[in-house]
Write a protein that holds these residues in place. Sequence first.
Motif, PDB file in Angstrom:
ATOM      1  N   GLU A 113      42.453 -27.526  32.324  1.00 12.43           N
ATOM      2  CA  GLU A 113      42.149 -28.765  33.048  1.00 12.43           C
ATOM      3  C   GLU A 113      41.604 -28.490  34.442  1.00 12.43           C
ATOM      4  O   GLU A 113      40.603 -29.075  34.865  1.00 12.43           O
ATOM      5  CB  GLU A 113      43.395 -29.637  33.115  1.00 12.43           C
ATOM      6  CG  GLU A 113      43.231 -30.909  33.938  1.00 12.43           C
ATOM      7  CD  GLU A 113      42.224 -31.877  33.349  1.00 12.43           C
ATOM      8  OE1 GLU A 113      41.783 -32.781  34.077  1.00 12.43           O
ATOM      9  OE2 GLU A 113      41.864 -31.731  32.152  1.00 12.43           O
ATOM     10  N   LEU A 114      42.253 -27.590  35.174  1.00  6.71           N
ATOM     11  CA  LEU A 114      41.790 -27.314  36.535  1.00  6.71           C
ATOM     12  C   LEU A 114      40.437 -26.604  36.519  1.00  6.71           C
ATOM     13  O   LEU A 114      39.580 -26.864  37.371  1.00  6.71           O
ATOM     14  CB  LEU A 114      42.843 -26.489  37.286  1.00  6.71           C
ATOM     15  CG  LEU A 114      42.592 -26.231  38.772  1.00  6.71           C
ATOM     16  CD1 LEU A 114      42.213 -27.507  39.515  1.00  6.71           C
ATOM     17  CD2 LEU A 114      43.823 -25.582  39.411  1.00  6.71           C
ATOM     18  N   ALA A 115      40.220 -25.726  35.544  1.00  2.00           N
ATOM     19  CA  ALA A 115      38.920 -25.051  35.445  1.00  2.00           C
ATOM     20  C   ALA A 115      37.806 -26.034  35.118  1.00  2.00           C
ATOM     21  O   ALA A 115      36.694 -25.924  35.638  1.00  2.00           O
ATOM     22  CB  ALA A 115      38.979 -23.946  34.390  1.00  2.00           C
ATOM     23  N   ARG A 116      38.089 -27.007  34.244  1.00  2.00           N
ATOM     24  CA  ARG A 116      37.076 -28.030  33.948  1.00  2.00           C
ATOM     25  C   ARG A 116      36.717 -28.819  35.201  1.00  2.00           C
ATOM     26  O   ARG A 116      35.553 -29.136  35.448  1.00  2.00           O
ATOM     27  CB  ARG A 116      37.600 -28.980  32.870  1.00  2.00           C
ATOM     28  CG  ARG A 116      37.680 -28.389  31.472  1.00  2.00           C
ATOM     29  CD  ARG A 116      38.001 -29.475  30.456  1.00  2.00           C
ATOM     30  NE  ARG A 116      38.480 -28.888  29.203  1.00  2.00           N
ATOM     31  CZ  ARG A 116      39.733 -28.926  28.784  1.00  2.00           C
ATOM     32  NH1 ARG A 116      40.651 -29.544  29.513  1.00  2.00           N
ATOM     33  NH2 ARG A 116      40.079 -28.377  27.644  1.00  2.00           N
ATOM     34  N   ALA A 117      37.724 -29.174  35.983  1.00  2.00           N
ATOM     35  CA  ALA A 117      37.471 -29.921  37.212  1.00  2.00           C
ATOM     36  C   ALA A 117      36.658 -29.083  38.194  1.00  2.00           C
ATOM     37  O   ALA A 117      35.762 -29.599  38.872  1.00  2.00           O
ATOM     38  CB  ALA A 117      38.794 -30.353  37.845  1.00  2.00           C
ATOM     39  N   ALA A 118      36.971 -27.793  38.294  1.00  2.00           N
ATOM     40  CA  ALA A 118      36.212 -26.914  39.178  1.00  2.00           C
ATOM     41  C   ALA A 118      34.749 -26.835  38.740  1.00  2.00           C
ATOM     42  O   ALA A 118      33.830 -26.891  39.569  1.00  2.00           O
ATOM     43  CB  ALA A 118      36.835 -25.520  39.199  1.00  2.00           C
ATOM     44  N   ALA A 119      34.536 -26.720  37.432  1.00  2.00           N
ATOM     45  CA  ALA A 119      33.157 -26.678  36.923  1.00  2.00           C
ATOM     46  C   ALA A 119      32.423 -27.971  37.237  1.00  2.00           C
ATOM     47  O   ALA A 119      31.252 -27.960  37.637  1.00  2.00           O
ATOM     48  CB  ALA A 119      33.173 -26.413  35.415  1.00  2.00           C
ATOM     49  N   ALA A 120      33.107 -29.101  37.065  1.00  3.18           N
ATOM     50  CA  ALA A 120      32.480 -30.388  37.366  1.00  3.18           C
ATOM     51  C   ALA A 120      32.164 -30.518  38.852  1.00  3.18           C
ATOM     52  O   ALA A 120      31.174 -31.156  39.232  1.00  3.18           O
ATOM     53  CB  ALA A 120      33.402 -31.529  36.925  1.00  3.18           C
ATOM     54  N   ALA A 121      32.984 -29.913  39.700  1.00  3.85           N
ATOM     55  CA  ALA A 121      32.770 -29.963  41.151  1.00  3.85           C
ATOM     56  C   ALA A 121      31.795 -28.905  41.630  1.00  3.85           C
ATOM     57  O   ALA A 121      31.396 -28.915  42.798  1.00  3.85           O
ATOM     58  CB  ALA A 121      34.107 -29.799  41.872  1.00  3.85           C
ATOM     59  N   GLY A 122      31.422 -27.973  40.756  1.00  6.90           N
ATOM     60  CA  GLY A 122      30.453 -26.943  41.124  1.00  6.90           C
ATOM     61  C   GLY A 122      31.013 -25.830  41.965  1.00  6.90           C
ATOM     62  O   GLY A 122      30.302 -25.254  42.794  1.00  6.90           O
ATOM     63  N   VAL A 123      32.306 -25.484  41.753  1.00 10.13           N
ATOM     64  CA  VAL A 123      32.916 -24.395  42.515  1.00 10.13           C
ATOM     65  C   VAL A 123      33.518 -23.375  41.556  1.00 10.13           C
ATOM     66  O   VAL A 123      33.931 -23.727  40.443  1.00 10.13           O
ATOM     67  CB  VAL A 123      33.996 -24.913  43.490  1.00 10.13           C
ATOM     68  CG1 VAL A 123      33.383 -25.875  44.496  1.00 10.13           C
ATOM     69  CG2 VAL A 123      35.160 -25.562  42.750  1.00 10.13           C
ATOM     70  N   PRO A 124      33.586 -22.093  41.950  1.00  5.46           N
ATOM     71  CA  PRO A 124      34.165 -21.074  41.071  1.00  5.46           C
ATOM     72  C   PRO A 124      35.664 -21.284  40.881  1.00  5.46           C
ATOM     73  O   PRO A 124      36.367 -21.747  41.780  1.00  5.46           O
ATOM     74  CB  PRO A 124      33.894 -19.761  41.819  1.00  5.46           C
ATOM     75  CG  PRO A 124      32.845 -20.074  42.825  1.00  5.46           C
ATOM     76  CD  PRO A 124      33.033 -21.510  43.191  1.00  5.46           C
ATOM     77  N   TYR A 125      36.122 -20.904  39.701  1.00  6.99           N
ATOM     78  CA  TYR A 125      37.540 -20.948  39.357  1.00  6.99           C
ATOM     79  C   TYR A 125      38.003 -19.516  39.122  1.00  6.99           C
ATOM     80  O   TYR A 125      37.383 -18.772  38.352  1.00  6.99           O
ATOM     81  CB  TYR A 125      37.749 -21.784  38.094  1.00  6.99           C
ATOM     82  CG  TYR A 125      39.172 -21.834  37.615  1.00  6.99           C
ATOM     83  CD1 TYR A 125      40.057 -22.799  38.099  1.00  6.99           C
ATOM     84  CD2 TYR A 125      39.655 -20.918  36.688  1.00  6.99           C
ATOM     85  CE1 TYR A 125      41.377 -22.839  37.665  1.00  6.99           C
ATOM     86  CE2 TYR A 125      40.967 -20.958  36.248  1.00  6.99           C
ATOM     87  CZ  TYR A 125      41.819 -21.908  36.743  1.00  6.99           C
ATOM     88  OH  TYR A 125      43.132 -21.944  36.314  1.00  6.99           O
ATOM     89  N   VAL A 126      39.096 -19.118  39.773  1.00  3.51           N
ATOM     90  CA  VAL A 126      39.589 -17.754  39.633  1.00  3.51           C
ATOM     91  C   VAL A 126      40.745 -17.754  38.631  1.00  3.51           C
ATOM     92  O   VAL A 126      41.791 -18.368  38.868  1.00  3.51           O
ATOM     93  CB  VAL A 126      40.047 -17.172  40.983  1.00  3.51           C
ATOM     94  CG1 VAL A 126      40.384 -15.688  40.821  1.00  3.51           C
ATOM     95  CG2 VAL A 126      38.951 -17.341  42.043  1.00  3.51           C
ATOM     96  N   VAL A 127      40.553 -17.075  37.508  1.00  2.39           N
ATOM     97  CA  VAL A 127      41.554 -17.011  36.437  1.00  2.39           C
ATOM     98  C   VAL A 127      42.571 -15.934  36.773  1.00  2.39           C
ATOM     99  O   VAL A 127      42.219 -14.775  37.000  1.00  2.39           O
ATOM    100  CB  VAL A 127      40.901 -16.683  35.085  1.00  2.39           C
ATOM    101  CG1 VAL A 127      41.935 -16.760  33.965  1.00  2.39           C
ATOM    102  CG2 VAL A 127      39.723 -17.593  34.801  1.00  2.39           C
ATOM    103  N   SER A 128      43.844 -16.295  36.789  1.00  3.46           N
ATOM    104  CA  SER A 128      44.904 -15.335  37.095  1.00  3.46           C
ATOM    105  C   SER A 128      45.225 -14.440  35.907  1.00  3.46           C
ATOM    106  O   SER A 128      45.148 -14.878  34.748  1.00  3.46           O
ATOM    107  CB  SER A 128      46.174 -16.086  37.510  1.00  3.46           C
ATOM    108  OG  SER A 128      47.276 -15.197  37.652  1.00  3.46           O
ATOM    109  N   THR A 129      45.604 -13.196  36.181  1.00  4.20           N
ATOM    110  CA  THR A 129      46.188 -12.350  35.140  1.00  4.20           C
ATOM    111  C   THR A 129      47.351 -13.073  34.462  1.00  4.20           C
ATOM    112  O   THR A 129      47.571 -12.947  33.258  1.00  4.20           O
ATOM    113  CB  THR A 129      46.698 -11.031  35.753  1.00  4.20           C
ATOM    114  OG1 THR A 129      45.578 -10.247  36.205  1.00  4.20           O
ATOM    115  CG2 THR A 129      47.474 -10.196  34.741  1.00  4.20           C
TER     116      THR A 129
END
Length: 465
Positions: free
Chosen positions: A207-223
């Motif tokens: 959910e948070l990654a989708r929102a980041a993509a919609a906002a046009g900002v990188p999302y950092v995936v945690s280990t």
Amino acid sequence: MGIEPVAPEAERAPRADAPVAPRTPASELDAAPAPAFALDVAPAPASALDAAPAPASALDAAPAPASALAPASDPPPTSVSDRAPTSAPDGVPRPFPAQLQVGSPVGPTAAAVMEPVRAACLAEYEALATGVLSGAVSDFISGGSGAELTLRANRSALDRVRITPRVMAGAERADPASRLVGTAAAMPVAVAPMAYQRLVHPEGELELARAAAAAGVPYVVSTLSSYPLEKIPGECWFQLYWLRDRRQVEALVDRAAGCSALVVTVDVPVMGRRLRDVRNGFALPDDVVAANLETTREAHAAVPGLSAVAAHTASAFSPTVSWEDLEWLKNRTEFPLVVKGILDPRDAKRAVDVGASAVVVSNHGGRQLDGAIASIDALPGVVDAVGNEIDVLMDSGIRSGTDVLKALAVGASGVLVGRPLLWALAVDACDEALGLLRTELTDAMLLAGCADLAAVKELSWRNDG
């Protein structure tokens, strides 16, 4: 108990081309639940709720909306399914967000029947999330290490930074478009890596990654993501903790082939002693795992007076990671390498020598060495040490667009934002939160007389500490 390993997908498309799932219309995501109170009177209209937002400096204790609130007279229900449906702005009754029905002992719990409210500023999501999360999960997110001196210092240090605005810039609007570590970004912000996001929302990282993509900002995936990194949509960077088993390190790096950057967190030889988790005997529920790792059994073993999450990291993370390991990693991959957890200018220079593309000035949000310098206080020295050789990002304590402006003026290329977006995730308001952050930043830029980020870099600032 053992957790079965998650098998990576056989093939993975580049991150830039990853599809973003269709999103619920923003109008249906704007209704976040208020903290644990019941309303004794009819709620004020939305316009009235915006009338008394918390001051920007009062970021650790955002007040409830300015409606007539009183403690609930009856005990709160044990499940959000017991709560009455909300009404959207168009007056159509709608159920509470699905994540509020998670039934784990440490997951979101209901507080009382209430009408939805909208946050007036990014910092207000903390109070809203506290109303729907269990105390143990709230502490896990909000807490720092030790006496939480550094946690508080991050905020007080940002509050001490003063900007001298320019006037008559002749700009009708501000453009915050940027590039971070070679990645195009709609604003100089990336979503910080944060573990176990399914604790607050059943779709967590997705959910948070989708929102980041919609906002046009990188999302950092945690280990320690609670969804496998292959399933995360949008423009992603992968954050790597150095594991005791180098074969696992190699496997994770290979699995992250579709990401745009590799962020190595270097400030966790051991996990800081987080006393809130210790007092709560915090452990993960069975349905929340570190999906990128082979097992998280220690993280589920609740023991009074101990943090099960700390026990897991002690068994999985290597305390002996060195600059030689980083050199080995750099020679093994073509990723842009970002070194996260830098505070000393000498370490920043060493990262340049290793071939890093960027460093993140960070004290891990006050969750590692208690008493460490605030990130914004460390930033000028790091910027002076590396000059224009690499990007310098910053995290820890960012709670508003004005904080972003301050970090940029002091010398950062961009910032990573963590806790406020996790709190927004808890109340199903990720899109709204990222939109608020952009609005706060562009407003701050215009008020400072800056039409673009180049003008922000020219602002004068001082530290009143």
